[in-house]
Structure formats: C-alpha cells, structure tokens
Design an enzyme around this catalytic site. Structure first.
Site, PDB file in Angstrom:
ATOM      1  N   HIS A 141       0.824  -1.205   0.000  1.00 35.65           N
ATOM      2  CA  HIS A 141       0.000   0.000   0.000  1.00 35.65           C
ATOM      3  C   HIS A 141       0.864   1.262   0.000  1.00 35.65           C
ATOM      4  O   HIS A 141       0.547   2.257  -0.676  1.00 35.65           O
ATOM      5  CB  HIS A 141      -0.924   0.009   1.226  1.00 35.65           C
ATOM      6  CG  HIS A 141      -2.105  -0.899   1.090  1.00 35.65           C
ATOM      7  ND1 HIS A 141      -1.995  -2.269   1.140  1.00 35.65           N
ATOM      8  CD2 HIS A 141      -3.437  -0.639   0.901  1.00 35.65           C
ATOM      9  CE1 HIS A 141      -3.194  -2.818   0.999  1.00 35.65           C
ATOM     10  NE2 HIS A 141      -4.092  -1.848   0.853  1.00 35.65           N
ATOM     11  N   HIS A 194       0.739  -2.861   9.413  1.00 33.59           N
ATOM     12  CA  HIS A 194       2.129  -3.078   9.024  1.00 33.59           C
ATOM     13  C   HIS A 194       3.037  -2.567  10.126  1.00 33.59           C
ATOM     14  O   HIS A 194       2.681  -1.635  10.864  1.00 33.59           O
ATOM     15  CB  HIS A 194       2.464  -2.343   7.717  1.00 33.59           C
ATOM     16  CG  HIS A 194       2.141  -3.121   6.482  1.00 33.59           C
ATOM     17  ND1 HIS A 194       2.924  -4.162   6.029  1.00 33.59           N
ATOM     18  CD2 HIS A 194       1.111  -3.011   5.600  1.00 33.59           C
ATOM     19  CE1 HIS A 194       2.399  -4.644   4.916  1.00 33.59           C
ATOM     20  NE2 HIS A 194       1.290  -3.968   4.638  1.00 33.59           N
ATOM     21  N   ASP A 234       8.264  -1.850   7.716  1.00 33.44           N
ATOM     22  CA  ASP A 234       7.667  -2.195   6.416  1.00 33.44           C
ATOM     23  C   ASP A 234       7.379  -0.937   5.602  1.00 33.44           C
ATOM     24  O   ASP A 234       7.656  -0.864   4.391  1.00 33.44           O
ATOM     25  CB  ASP A 234       6.352  -2.950   6.616  1.00 33.44           C
ATOM     26  CG  ASP A 234       6.525  -4.237   7.394  1.00 33.44           C
ATOM     27  OD1 ASP A 234       7.670  -4.658   7.574  1.00 33.44           O
ATOM     28  OD2 ASP A 234       5.501  -4.801   7.814  1.00 33.44           O
TER      29      ASP A 234
END
Length: 388
Positions: A285, A328, A332
C-alpha cells in the site's frame, strides 16, 4: 575569409574538406568514413550528438569548438540570414548583399524556401517523442503478470504465517505508542483511490501519456517483483493481535490459483473484500501511494501548487493511516517508501542521460529500462504549452 554554401547537398568528401579547413582533420575518418556523414547530416549535428555514442568525441575542447563551427555553418544556411549562391561560368559565387565572394568549394544553388522547409523538418524531428504503443502494451503485460505472481505469492505466505500464540507481535515504537484506529486502513485505501484518479486524469490530459504510463508500469512491476521475493523468503509475525491470521491451507493448486485470482481482481484491497496475512516485508500500500504521488507531482506543471500539495497530503496521510491501523510494522512502511522513491529518482535520472540510455551497461543491468527508454531523448516537457 572563406564562405561556404549549399551545405545541405554536400557529399561526404566535401564534408571532409570542411572539417579539415576548420582544423578537425582527425575526425574525418570517424565522421565521413565510418558514419558516412554528408551535408544534410552535418547541418543537423548537435553538441549532444558529439558527446553521445556512437560519436562520443573524447576532448571537451574539440566538442565545443566543433559545435561553434557547426553553429556558424548553420547560420549561413538560415533562411533569415545569408542569401543565395549564383553561378558565373565554371566558378560559383556567394552574394550576401555586401558583394560577391568566390567560393573555394563547389556549391549548389539552394533556395531560401527549400532551406526553410529543411530546417523546420529537422527541428520537428529532434523535438518529437514517439509514443511507441507496442512497447507500452508489452510493459503493461509485464506489470499484469507481476501482479498475478504477487497474488499467488500472497496465497503461499498466508499459509505459513507464524502462529500468534507462539510468535507474538514484534516490538515497534510507533505501534506500541499509538492506539489502533479500526477504520484507518480503509482511509488509507481511500487516499490511494483518490491519487489513482488524479494520475488517471493526468495521463488523459498529458500529450505523452503513452511514455508516462509505460514508465509507471515499469516501476510498479519492478518494485512489486522485489516485494514478492522479500515477503516469500522472510515471514514476520502479525503486527497486531486483532489480526486473526493463523496459517490457512487452500487445498490443491487450483484452489490456490482461484484464491490468487480473487486477490488480483480485487487489487489486494480490503475495500474490495480481500484480506491477506503474512505479506509484511514490505508494504504494498505504501508503494502504491508513493508511486502515484511522485508521478502526479513529476508530470504536472510546476505552477499547479494545489495539486502537488494535495498529492503529498494524501500520500503522507495514507502512510499514517496504514500505521494507525496496525496493519504493518513501521519498518515495512519505511523500507517501502525508501525503495519506491529511490527507484523513481534513479530511473528518471538515467532517462534524462542520453549516453547511459544506449550504453552496454544499461542493456545488461537495466534491460527493461533500456528497452523502454531507447528512443526517448531527454526529459519529457511538463509545461502547459508542451504537454497539455
């Protein structure tokens, strides 16, 4: 002073005489013998041609002096500069309004309107950027295939996600300090949808949309291919206890492919009903948010300050929402942002360097870049008149 005329119709031998007269006799073999440069080619020669392969002259001083000599010759053949040449018996003369001088080399009568059309045609050819739709189609196929591979790898990593009771969430300063916001991840995907619509509008309005879309697909495919490797080789524990991500077995190969197809069709977004686990290193994302933002700010005019500000706000808020949702780890998101921005900057730096585009090193180490950018000379204009 020697006057030169009719250069558009010179032969390679006449070009070699001109080079020797200007003091560049050492380049006669390179230009006239090896590359068969005639008068028309000489008039269209630029400093960038002299610097770049296949010519790549070794001395900066020679490049500058030869460029000045070329500019002087081109001015003599400019339709607004010097006039025509005329024949008198066996000799030819050049008349420029101040008198007539005998021309040392044999020249041909060149009319002003013919030179004007030649100069405009060459200028148009140098400034044109070919869309090369077939390359765009192939790279679109490449990124589609990469997204399919990513979806299948996400199915595999979901099967081997560590059990939360055996491997609890790892310590994380941000996640441990900020309470989880349940609706934050949907907001992050909403930011990505808005940025996607902004980029789509940019592509529709931009004159060089084929090149832009080709670059976007090249970069997205490359980053997500790297993500496939990182999330497959290393399985991290889930970042929050709200994630019920015990390992799931999807049966035989066809069941795995069916699950991968659902992920691919839903673009891996929870808004479309896709829920996955284990794909933590690194955040897909964040990659999408950042790549969309950089393409919007790069390929819209600099004076569109409101668009650029909105793009950055959506990018940064989207990243914050990913972390606030505890979907996350912080590392990350950081790694995803760093890799995406560096790859974007490196790609566009290389694409603006003509010599690197055609180098052997680029073909070996960056084959996709070399294939996509081989005929794109210089940066793409983003001003209102040149692109929109």
């Amino acid at each position: 002073m020697v006057e030169w005329t009719g250069a558009e119709l010179w032969s390679t031998e006449q070009v070699s005489h001109w080079l020797k007269h200007q003091g560049f006799g050492q380049y006669v073999d390179l230009l006239c013998v090896k590359h068969r440069l005639d008068g028309a080619g000489l008039l269209s020669l630029t400093e960038n041609d002299l610097r770049s392969p296949p010519l790549q002259l070794p001395l900066l001083g020679d490049i500058k002096r030869l460029t000045l000599a070329l500019h002087s010759l081109q001015r003599q053949h400019d339709p607004n500069g010097v006039s025509k040449s005329h024949e008198y018996g066996p000799d030819r003369w050049l008349c420029n309004g101040r008198g007539c001088n005998k021309v040392v080399m044999a020249a041909t009568v060149v009319e002003d309107d013919r030179c004007r059309g030649y100069c405009k045609r060459k200028s148009k050819q140098r400034g044109r950027l070919e869309p090369e739709y077939w390359k765009t189609a192939l790279i679109t196929l490449y990124v589609t295939l990469v997204f399919g591979i990513t979806s299948f790898v996400m199915v595999l990593v979901h099967e081997k996600v560590p059990d939360i009771h055996t491997y609890p969430p790892l310590p994380d300063i941000f996640l441990d300090s900020v309470p989880r916001i349940p609706w934050a991840f949907a907001m992050a995907e909403g930011c990505a949808v808005v940025l996607g619509c902004m980029l789509l509008l940019t592509l529709l309005l931009h004159r060089h949309r084929s090149i832009l879309f080709r670059r976007f697909c090249s970069l997205m495919g490359t980053v997500f291919l790297l993500r496939c490797v990182t999330m497959f080789v290393t399985s991290l524990s889930v970042p929050g206890r709200h994630l019920q991500c015990s390992g799931k077995m999807h049966g035989d190969l066809w069941a795995k492919l069916h699950r991968a197809l659902r992920i691919w069709a839903g673009l891996g977004m929870s808004l479309t009903g896709v829920h996955t686990c284990g794909d933590y290193m690194f955040s897909g994302h964040t990659v999408v948010l950042t790549m969309l933002n950089f393409f919007i700010t790069e390929y819209t005019p600099h004076k569109w300050h409101l668009v650029h500000t909105l793009s950055w706000v959506l990018n940064l808020f989207g990243i914050f929402f990913i972390l606030a949702a505890h979907e996350h780890y912080s590392i990350d998101v950081f790694i995803a942002f760093y890799i995406t921005t560096r790859l974007f900057l490196y790609y566009h730096t290389l694409s603006s360097t003509h010599a690197i585009q055609h180098s052997r090193r680029a073909r070996v180490w960056f084959p996709l870049f070399s294939f996509s950018e081989s005929n794109v000379n210089g940066p793409i204009p983003n001003n209102d008149e040149g692109s929109y």
